[in-house]
Write an enzyme that holds these catalytic residues in place. Structure first.
Site, PDB file in Angstrom:
ATOM      1  N   LYS A  13      -1.393  -1.887   5.362  1.00  0.00           N
ATOM      2  CA  LYS A  13      -1.792  -0.707   4.587  1.00  0.00           C
ATOM      3  C   LYS A  13      -3.048  -0.056   5.161  1.00  0.00           C
ATOM      4  O   LYS A  13      -3.090   1.141   5.370  1.00  0.00           O
ATOM      5  CB  LYS A  13      -2.101  -1.088   3.118  1.00  0.00           C
ATOM      6  CG  LYS A  13      -0.955  -1.722   2.368  1.00  0.00           C
ATOM      7  CD  LYS A  13      -1.358  -2.073   0.941  1.00  0.00           C
ATOM      8  CE  LYS A  13      -2.457  -3.125   0.843  1.00  0.00           C
ATOM      9  NZ  LYS A  13      -2.089  -4.459   1.366  1.00  0.00           N
ATOM     10  N   ARG A  88      -3.222  -1.655  -8.046  1.00  0.00           N
ATOM     11  CA  ARG A  88      -2.669  -2.978  -7.764  1.00  0.00           C
ATOM     12  C   ARG A  88      -2.078  -3.619  -9.001  1.00  0.00           C
ATOM     13  O   ARG A  88      -1.566  -4.733  -8.918  1.00  0.00           O
ATOM     14  CB  ARG A  88      -3.794  -3.867  -7.256  1.00  0.00           C
ATOM     15  CG  ARG A  88      -3.799  -4.103  -5.756  1.00  0.00           C
ATOM     16  CD  ARG A  88      -4.923  -5.077  -5.481  1.00  0.00           C
ATOM     17  NE  ARG A  88      -4.802  -5.765  -4.240  1.00  0.00           N
ATOM     18  CZ  ARG A  88      -5.373  -5.384  -3.102  1.00  0.00           C
ATOM     19  NH1 ARG A  88      -6.054  -4.281  -3.025  1.00  0.00           N
ATOM     20  NH2 ARG A  88      -5.246  -6.136  -2.034  1.00  0.00           N
ATOM     21  N   ARG A 127      -6.189 -11.657  11.702  1.00  0.00           N
ATOM     22  CA  ARG A 127      -6.982 -10.463  11.391  1.00  0.00           C
ATOM     23  C   ARG A 127      -8.467 -10.748  11.614  1.00  0.00           C
ATOM     24  O   ARG A 127      -8.961 -11.797  11.250  1.00  0.00           O
ATOM     25  CB  ARG A 127      -6.748 -10.029   9.942  1.00  0.00           C
ATOM     26  CG  ARG A 127      -7.713  -8.928   9.499  1.00  0.00           C
ATOM     27  CD  ARG A 127      -7.191  -8.084   8.357  1.00  0.00           C
ATOM     28  NE  ARG A 127      -7.097  -8.796   7.103  1.00  0.00           N
ATOM     29  CZ  ARG A 127      -6.634  -8.241   5.980  1.00  0.00           C
ATOM     30  NH1 ARG A 127      -6.213  -6.974   5.983  1.00  0.00           N
ATOM     31  NH2 ARG A 127      -6.574  -8.936   4.869  1.00  0.00           N
ATOM     32  N   ARG A 160     -12.257 -12.910   7.550  1.00  0.00           N
ATOM     33  CA  ARG A 160     -12.684 -12.804   6.149  1.00  0.00           C
ATOM     34  C   ARG A 160     -12.426 -14.125   5.428  1.00  0.00           C
ATOM     35  O   ARG A 160     -11.409 -14.765   5.648  1.00  0.00           O
ATOM     36  CB  ARG A 160     -11.900 -11.687   5.456  1.00  0.00           C
ATOM     37  CG  ARG A 160     -12.530 -10.322   5.598  1.00  0.00           C
ATOM     38  CD  ARG A 160     -11.600  -9.197   5.212  1.00  0.00           C
ATOM     39  NE  ARG A 160     -10.868  -9.388   3.964  1.00  0.00           N
ATOM     40  CZ  ARG A 160      -9.943  -8.543   3.510  1.00  0.00           C
ATOM     41  NH1 ARG A 160      -9.636  -7.460   4.210  1.00  0.00           N
ATOM     42  NH2 ARG A 160      -9.306  -8.774   2.390  1.00  0.00           N
ATOM     43  N   ARG A 171      -3.121 -15.016  -2.830  1.00  0.00           N
ATOM     44  CA  ARG A 171      -3.065 -13.552  -2.871  1.00  0.00           C
ATOM     45  C   ARG A 171      -1.622 -13.072  -2.875  1.00  0.00           C
ATOM     46  O   ARG A 171      -1.296 -12.069  -3.514  1.00  0.00           O
ATOM     47  CB  ARG A 171      -3.836 -12.963  -1.693  1.00  0.00           C
ATOM     48  CG  ARG A 171      -5.340 -13.190  -1.858  1.00  0.00           C
ATOM     49  CD  ARG A 171      -6.091 -12.943  -0.587  1.00  0.00           C
ATOM     50  NE  ARG A 171      -6.058 -11.551  -0.202  1.00  0.00           N
ATOM     51  CZ  ARG A 171      -6.344 -11.109   1.020  1.00  0.00           C
ATOM     52  NH1 ARG A 171      -6.672 -11.957   1.955  1.00  0.00           N
ATOM     53  NH2 ARG A 171      -6.287  -9.832   1.274  1.00  0.00           N
TER      54      ARG A 171
END
Ligand code: ADP
Ligand code: ADP
Ligand code: ZN
Length: 214
Positions: A13, A88, A127, A160, A171
């Site tokens: 996204k 969300r 990531r 992260r 998540r």
């Protein structure tokens, strides 16, 4: 043009939202980036948000909705924006619909970047994020020019805390329970567009440009 991005954590996204913002000249508004900036600055909002984010849980709707409504009412958002990571939950979507009604508008496109769960953990473990400017990289699919360093601002890149596999699984569960119902919500509103997020970054973007127009 008011666009929202839907999709699992790590679906791409943010990557696509930045490309959309730059091509169409509209602001990219990421609630995750806003929360991380607040955590870094040590604000009250940051302190509250951090305890939820570290566990892979959603920050409560009350803290999130006002923030977004305030942001989309700013002058630079008058011609549209791309919202990344908001809404969300169904209450957040309802809050956005109401706020837009008051401002005299509606969401034009809800772009669902579709990626199966199997691909997500790999995406997330690779990531790397710049917590200074918000740029995002992937060690294999979108590597920075110099390993571990942000191309844009020179800051050191990090994995992260919430991208570690244990938290990613939480998540994903939160995504299926609380966020996936939005696909139906925006489908009923007649604005849902689904793109195949398993393709390359550029292929996904071409598909999106095909939807939004050149
Ligand atoms: P990703 O891009 O990987 O999905 P984000 O940067 O959007 O991650 O979000 C990171 C975390 O910030 C989320 O796991 C959640 O804790 C919090 N967050 C971001 N946006 C929202 C939102 N709209 N509502 C509640 N929590 C949010
Ligand atoms: P989200 O905002 O949905 O959480 P990101 O845009 O941050 O997702 O992408 C998650 C990770 O996957 C990042 O490391 C990014 O560079 C990488 N990525 C994004 N899109 C693709 C793609 N189409 N193919 C491979 N990797 C991708
Ligand atoms: Zn940077």
């Amino acid at each position: 043009m008011k666009i929202i991005m839907l999709g699992a954590p790590g679906a791409g996204k943010g990557t696509q939202a930045k490309k959309i913002a730059s091509k169409y000249g509209i602001p990219h508004i990421s609630t995750g980036d806003i929360f991380r900036a607040n955590i870094k600055a040590g604000t009250e909002l940051g302190k509250k948000a951090k305890s939820y984010m570290d566990q892979g849980l959603l920050v409560p709707d009350e803290l999130t909705c006002d923030l977004v409504v305030d942001r989309i009412s700013q002058p630079d958002a008058a011609n549209g924006y791309v919202l990344d990571g908001f809404p969300r939950t169904i209450p957040q979507a309802e809050c956005l619909t109401d706020a837009l009604k008051n401002l005299g508008g509606q969401v034009d496109y809800a772009i669902d970047v579709d990626v199966p769960d199997e691909n997500i953990v790999n995406r997330m473990s690779g990531r790397r994020a710049c917590l200074k400017c918000g740029a995002t990289y992937h060690i294999v699919f979108a590597a920075p020019k110099s390993e571990g360093i942000c191309d844009v601002c020179g800051e050191k890149l990090v994995l992260r805390d919430d991208d570690r596999p244990e938290t990613v699984l939480n998540r994903l569960k939160v995504y299926h329970d609380q966020t996936q119902p939005l696909i139906d919500y925006y489908s009923k509103a007649g604005v849902l567009k689904t793109v195949d997020g398993t393709r390359s970054l550029d292929e996904v973007f071409s598909e999106i440009v095909g939807i939004l127009g050149e």
